[in-house]
Structures are given as C-alpha cells and as structure tokens.
Design a protein around this motif. Structure first.
Motif, mmCIF file in Angstrom:
data_model
loop_
_atom_site.group_PDB
_atom_site.id
_atom_site.type_symbol
_atom_site.label_atom_id
_atom_site.label_comp_id
_atom_site.label_asym_id
_atom_site.label_seq_id
_atom_site.Cartn_x
_atom_site.Cartn_y
_atom_site.Cartn_z
ATOM 1 N N ALA A 79 -1.214 37.435 34.536
ATOM 2 C CA ALA A 79 -2.002 38.306 33.660
ATOM 3 C C ALA A 79 -1.330 38.407 32.294
ATOM 4 N N HIS A 96 -2.974 36.578 29.167
ATOM 5 C CA HIS A 96 -3.287 37.532 28.114
ATOM 6 C C HIS A 96 -2.657 37.089 26.790
ATOM 7 N N GLN A 99 -6.619 39.847 38.492
ATOM 8 C CA GLN A 99 -6.624 39.471 37.076
ATOM 9 C C GLN A 99 -7.477 40.454 36.266
ATOM 10 N N HIS A 147 -5.976 42.786 33.450
ATOM 11 C CA HIS A 147 -6.499 42.764 32.078
ATOM 12 C C HIS A 147 -6.906 44.174 31.655
ATOM 13 N N HIS A 183 -7.584 33.421 32.037
ATOM 14 C CA HIS A 183 -7.541 34.207 33.272
ATOM 15 C C HIS A 183 -8.153 33.432 34.441
#
Length: 172
Positions: free
Chosen positions: A25, A29, A77, A81, A103
């Motif tokens: 993640a 990200h 995920q 997020h 992702h």
C-alpha cells in the motif's frame, strides 16, 4: 459442536497478507503519486493492515483459494489507501488511474506470492525438519566394563577406605 480447526497455514496467510498489504500500500501509493506517508498515516495504516491480516487468518477453509486471497488483498489495499487518505493528503479518496493500477498490480502479485508460499509450506517444513533432525544414528551396542585400578600397596587402599568423610571439620 466444536469450532473448525484452522489450517496449518492460517497464521502464515494472515501474517503475509497483513505485511504485504502494508508494504505494498505504501509502495503503490508512492508510485501512484501519493507520496510517502507521515507518522499518523503510517500508524493508522499499520493498525488497519494488522486487522486485515487477523481477519484473513481466521477465514474458514473454504476461503483459502487464490480468489479469496485476491479479495482479502484487494480489501486490504482499499483499506490501506483509505487509511493513507484520512490524514493530510493532497489527493481525494478516489484514487487516480496510475495509483489504481499500482494498487491492482500489487494486489495480483501479492496474491500469487501468498498462494505459492501456502502451497510450498508443507514440503519446505518437511525438508526443514529432516535437515534439523538429521539422519538417525545407530546406537552402539558394545559396552566396556569399568575395571578400577588396583592400588600397588593394599595398606594404602585400606587406609583410604577407613577415613571417614562425615562430620564437621575440626579446627587445627
């Protein structure tokens, strides 16, 4: 009725899902343009991913396939997020296309990794136990009798046997 016994790989699966969701993640990200998380976002992410891993470890045996792993990792995920966007971030809760693709790719790769780790768990543990245990060694059946050394002077042996070792010490 007793509860169903968890699979031998349940802890492995839950730990792997929690750790991979957290790591990927943050990586997805950052690659997608979200940047690295601050300490508050990272703390919230770790708590979220620990919960996702714990829930994944407790899933019944019928949810142990690759599709269930994809679902658990996908939910992880999404939760990761969302945890990263709750703090002071500059983008919206809905991810942009590059971040969404990062992702999704991370989710698919992690599902394959965890599924293969689960599949190889039994053979690897078996090999590890054999290596640590080693080959069985035969027990030696030959025994030798202990023959005490015979003193050269029988008087010395008699005096050694007659000295008492009991009682308090006597001051000299």
């Amino acid at each position: 009725m007793s509860p169903a016994r968890p699979a031998a790989t349940a802890t492995l699966r839950g730990s792997a899902v929690g750790a991979l969701v957290a790591a990927l993640a943050v990586a997805a990200h950052g690659i997608g343009g979200g940047g690295l998380p601050e300490s508050a976002a990272l703390t919230l992410l770790l708590v979220t991913c620990s919960g996702v891993g714990a829930v994944t470890a407790q899933l019944p045996a019928r949810f142990h396939g690759p599709l269930a792993l994809m679902g658990a990792l996908g939910v992880g995920q999404a939760a990761g997020h969302f945890a990263l966007t709750l703090t002071s971030h500059v983008h919206s809760v809905v991810p942009a296309l590059p971040m969404l693709a990062a992702h999704a790719a991370a989710t698919a790769i992690c599902a394959l990794l965890v599924a293969n780790a689960e599949r190889l768990y039994g053979p690897l543990v078996h090999v590890w136990r054999v290596v640590l245990r080693g080959a069985p060694q035969p027990v030696s059946a030959v025994t030798t009798a202990h023959v005490p050394a015979r003193p050269a002077n029988p008087v010395v042996a008699l005096l050694r046997a007659s000295i008492s070792r009991r009682g308090p010490p006597v001051p000299v």
